[in-house]
Design an enzyme around this catalytic site. Structure first.
Site, PDB file in Angstrom:
ATOM      1  CB  VAL A  59      -0.864  -0.215   1.116  1.00  0.00           C
ATOM      2  CG1 VAL A  59      -1.942  -1.184   1.163  1.00  0.00           C
ATOM      3  CG2 VAL A  59      -0.061   0.021   2.544  1.00  0.00           C
TER       4      VAL A  59
ATOM      5  CG  ASN B 178      -7.023  -4.987   8.085  1.00  0.00           C
ATOM      6  OD1 ASN B 178      -7.382  -4.722   9.037  1.00  0.00           O
ATOM      7  ND2 ASN B 178      -6.137  -5.712   7.360  1.00  0.00           N
TER       8      ASN B 178
ATOM      9  CB  SER C   2      -6.251   1.758  16.809  1.00  0.00           C
ATOM     10  OG  SER C   2      -5.876   1.529  18.063  1.00  0.00           O
TER      11      SER C   2
ATOM     12  CE1 TYR D 201      -0.696   0.469  14.931  1.00  0.00           C
ATOM     13  CE2 TYR D 201      -2.027   1.305  16.941  1.00  0.00           C
ATOM     14  CZ  TYR D 201      -2.020   0.656  15.613  1.00  0.00           C
ATOM     15  OH  TYR D 201      -2.961  -0.291  15.408  1.00  0.00           O
TER      16      TYR D 201
ATOM     17  CB  SER E 218      -0.573   5.907  11.823  1.00  0.00           C
ATOM     18  OG  SER E 218      -0.801   4.834  12.794  1.00  0.00           O
ATOM     19  CE  LYS E 219      -3.912   1.679  13.111  1.00  0.00           C
ATOM     20  NZ  LYS E 219      -4.689   1.242  11.735  1.00  0.00           N
TER      21      LYS E 219
ATOM     22  CB  ILE F 181      -7.645  -7.751  17.643  1.00  0.00           C
ATOM     23  CG1 ILE F 181      -8.877  -6.672  17.778  1.00  0.00           C
ATOM     24  CG2 ILE F 181      -8.594  -8.861  17.143  1.00  0.00           C
ATOM     25  CD1 ILE F 181      -9.895  -6.601  18.763  1.00  0.00           C
TER      26      ILE F 181
HETATM   27  P1  NAP Z   1      -1.576  -8.463  11.088  1.00  0.00           P
HETATM   28  O1  NAP Z   1      -2.525  -9.886  11.432  1.00  0.00           O
HETATM   29  O2  NAP Z   1      -0.170  -8.421  10.976  1.00  0.00           O
HETATM   30  O3  NAP Z   1      -2.260  -8.220   9.388  1.00  0.00           O
HETATM   31  C1  NAP Z   1      -1.795  -7.129   8.807  1.00  0.00           C
HETATM   32  C2  NAP Z   1      -1.605  -7.605   7.303  1.00  0.00           C
HETATM   33  O4  NAP Z   1      -1.365  -6.351   6.523  1.00  0.00           O
HETATM   34  C3  NAP Z   1      -0.506  -8.565   7.160  1.00  0.00           C
HETATM   35  O5  NAP Z   1      -0.886  -9.670   6.279  1.00  0.00           O
HETATM   36  C4  NAP Z   1       0.740  -7.652   6.723  1.00  0.00           C
HETATM   37  O6  NAP Z   1       1.536  -8.441   5.934  1.00  0.00           O
HETATM   38  C5  NAP Z   1      -0.103  -6.832   5.685  1.00  0.00           C
HETATM   39  N1  NAP Z   1       0.718  -5.632   5.472  1.00  0.00           N
HETATM   40  C6  NAP Z   1       1.777  -5.052   6.297  1.00  0.00           C
HETATM   41  N2  NAP Z   1       2.254  -4.149   5.485  1.00  0.00           N
HETATM   42  C7  NAP Z   1       1.496  -4.073   4.250  1.00  0.00           C
HETATM   43  C8  NAP Z   1       1.754  -3.220   3.231  1.00  0.00           C
HETATM   44  N3  NAP Z   1       2.705  -2.135   2.992  1.00  0.00           N
HETATM   45  N4  NAP Z   1       0.813  -3.455   2.165  1.00  0.00           N
HETATM   46  C9  NAP Z   1       0.023  -4.163   2.268  1.00  0.00           C
HETATM   47  N5  NAP Z   1      -0.174  -5.236   3.279  1.00  0.00           N
HETATM   48  C10 NAP Z   1       0.583  -4.850   4.141  1.00  0.00           C
HETATM   49  O7  NAP Z   1      -2.621  -7.355  11.894  1.00  0.00           O
HETATM   50  P2  NAP Z   1      -3.665  -7.087  12.299  1.00  0.00           P
HETATM   51  O8  NAP Z   1      -3.888  -7.012  13.880  1.00  0.00           O
HETATM   52  O9  NAP Z   1      -4.776  -7.761  11.763  1.00  0.00           O
HETATM   53  O10 NAP Z   1      -3.916  -5.324  11.879  1.00  0.00           O
HETATM   54  C11 NAP Z   1      -4.957  -5.203  10.984  1.00  0.00           C
HETATM   55  C12 NAP Z   1      -5.356  -3.740  11.081  1.00  0.00           C
HETATM   56  O11 NAP Z   1      -5.907  -3.474  12.560  1.00  0.00           O
HETATM   57  C13 NAP Z   1      -4.034  -2.951  11.392  1.00  0.00           C
HETATM   58  O12 NAP Z   1      -4.312  -1.335  10.684  1.00  0.00           O
HETATM   59  C14 NAP Z   1      -3.751  -2.638  12.699  1.00  0.00           C
HETATM   60  O13 NAP Z   1      -3.319  -1.274  13.019  1.00  0.00           O
HETATM   61  C15 NAP Z   1      -5.260  -2.439  13.132  1.00  0.00           C
HETATM   62  N6  NAP Z   1      -5.431  -2.734  14.750  1.00  0.00           N
HETATM   63  C16 NAP Z   1      -5.114  -3.803  15.143  1.00  0.00           C
HETATM   64  C17 NAP Z   1      -5.507  -4.167  16.455  1.00  0.00           C
HETATM   65  C18 NAP Z   1      -5.041  -5.301  17.149  1.00  0.00           C
HETATM   66  O14 NAP Z   1      -4.905  -5.486  18.572  1.00  0.00           O
HETATM   67  N7  NAP Z   1      -4.726  -6.538  16.759  1.00  0.00           N
HETATM   68  C19 NAP Z   1      -6.023  -3.409  17.012  1.00  0.00           C
HETATM   69  C20 NAP Z   1      -6.283  -2.046  16.681  1.00  0.00           C
HETATM   70  C21 NAP Z   1      -6.225  -1.578  15.151  1.00  0.00           C
HETATM   71  P3  NAP Z   1       3.017  -8.977   6.541  1.00  0.00           P
HETATM   72  O15 NAP Z   1       2.630  -9.822   8.054  1.00  0.00           O
HETATM   73  O16 NAP Z   1       3.755  -9.666   5.573  1.00  0.00           O
HETATM   74  O17 NAP Z   1       3.329  -7.725   7.443  1.00  0.00           O
END
Ligand code: NAP
Length: 256
Positions: free
Chosen positions: A65, A91, A145, A160, A163-164, A193
């Site tokens: 992205v 996402n 977030s 972070y 960004s959010k 999560i």
């Molecule tokens: P995740 O399991 O790490 O999934 C994120 C996905 O995005 C991974 O497949 C990652 O690939 C991919 N990604 C990373 N950099 C990228 C790029 N430059 N272009 C395209 N894809 C890319 O994380 P998640 O927890 O599901 O997070 C998803 C979203 O939720 C994020 O925006 C995060 O900030 C937000 N969020 C998460 C939480 C939480 O507690 N988990 C809480 C609040 C908000 P790689 O693994 O290869 O890097």
């Protein structure tokens, strides 16, 4: 019974893992044709294959992205090969927890990487898909977030948090501008999560997890599946008069 997202094509970034993967599968169950976009091409295709095996319609494309020109190229390919995207879920995201006053090189790298992916990435992908979204009275769902509001209780990198906050500001700005085209733009604010994003923190820093859970009325961390309902709501006609909002899916963290 027809699904809530029949006749929609939904593009989801970061769809190979965690929250994005769960949302893509949930949208497919509701009848949408889903387009999984991720920097990890193989994992995105595996996730798409899993959806197809369950009877859904899914395809995958490699997309970083951060690369604005690639976003435009992928949007064109999707248009030609799949059709007009009417739902976009921004996402893809990363997180690191280095404090601002810590090691300077880590702080600078965090700032560059996190702002590039979490904030500029949302801009890049949304801009690339703007035309089909506008033409189809589309719906944009941005993954924000609790860090769109708070910082202190569960320490995080300033990049972070910034960004959010930016994702929420972008959500509101686009909602205000694109409403006249019938495009709705909303955000989801997940709490902690359990995904690969924070797997290491959960193993290495149980104290941080405890601080978090102690402040969460529902008394548990969330699962990716906990974000799917809000994501379906915001993408479907159930939320036809909702725009510029953030739906918190945080076990009540922000409420107290
Ligand atoms: P995740 O399991 O790490 O999934 C994120 C996905 O995005 C991974 O497949 C990652 O690939 C991919 N990604 C990373 N950099 C990228 C790029 N430059 N272009 C395209 N894809 C890319 O994380 P998640 O927890 O599901 O997070 C998803 C979203 O939720 C994020 O925006 C995060 O900030 C937000 N969020 C998460 C939480 C939480 O507690 N988990 C809480 C609040 C908000 P790689 O693994 O290869 O890097």
């Amino acid at each position: 019974m027809p699904g809530l997202l029949e006749n929609h094509i939904a593009a989801v970034t970061g769809a190979a893992s965690g929250i994005g993967r769960a949302i893509a599968a949930g949208y497919a169950r509701e009848g949408a044709q889903v387009v999984l976009l991720d920097i990890d091409e193989q994992a995105a295709e595996q996730a798409a294959e899993e959806i197809r095996r369950s009877g859904g319609r899914a395809s995958s494309y490699r997309l970083d992205v951060v690369r604005r020109e690639d976003c435009v190229k992928v949007a064109t390919l999707v248009r030609e090969q799949v059709g007009q995207v009417s739902i976009l879920v921004n996402n893809a995201g990363i997180n690191r927890r280095n404090g601002f006053a810590g090691d300077a090189s880590a702080v600078i790298k965090d700032w560059e990487d996190i702002i590039s992916i979490n904030l500029n990435g949302v801009f890049n992908v949304t801009h690339a898909f703007l035309e089909p979204l506008r033409a189809g009275k589309g719906r944009i769902v941005n993954i924000a977030s609790i860090q769109s509001f708070v910082h202190v209780r569960t320490p995080n990198s300033p990049a972070y948090t910034t960004s959010k906050h930016g994702v929420l500001g972008f959500t509101r700005a686009l909602a205000a501008e694109l409403g006249k085209y019938g495009v709705r733009v909303n955000a989801i604010g997940p709490g902690l999560i359990e995904t690969p994003l924070n797997a290491a923190v959960r193993v290495n820093d149980p104290e941080l997890v405890k601080i978090f859970i102690d402040h969460t009325p529902l008394g548990r961390a969330g699962k990716p599946e906990d974000i799917v309902g809000p994501a379906i709501f915001l993408a479907s006609d159930l939320s036809s008069y909702v725009t510029g909002s953030i739906v918190m899916a945080d076990g009540g963290y922000r409420a107290i």
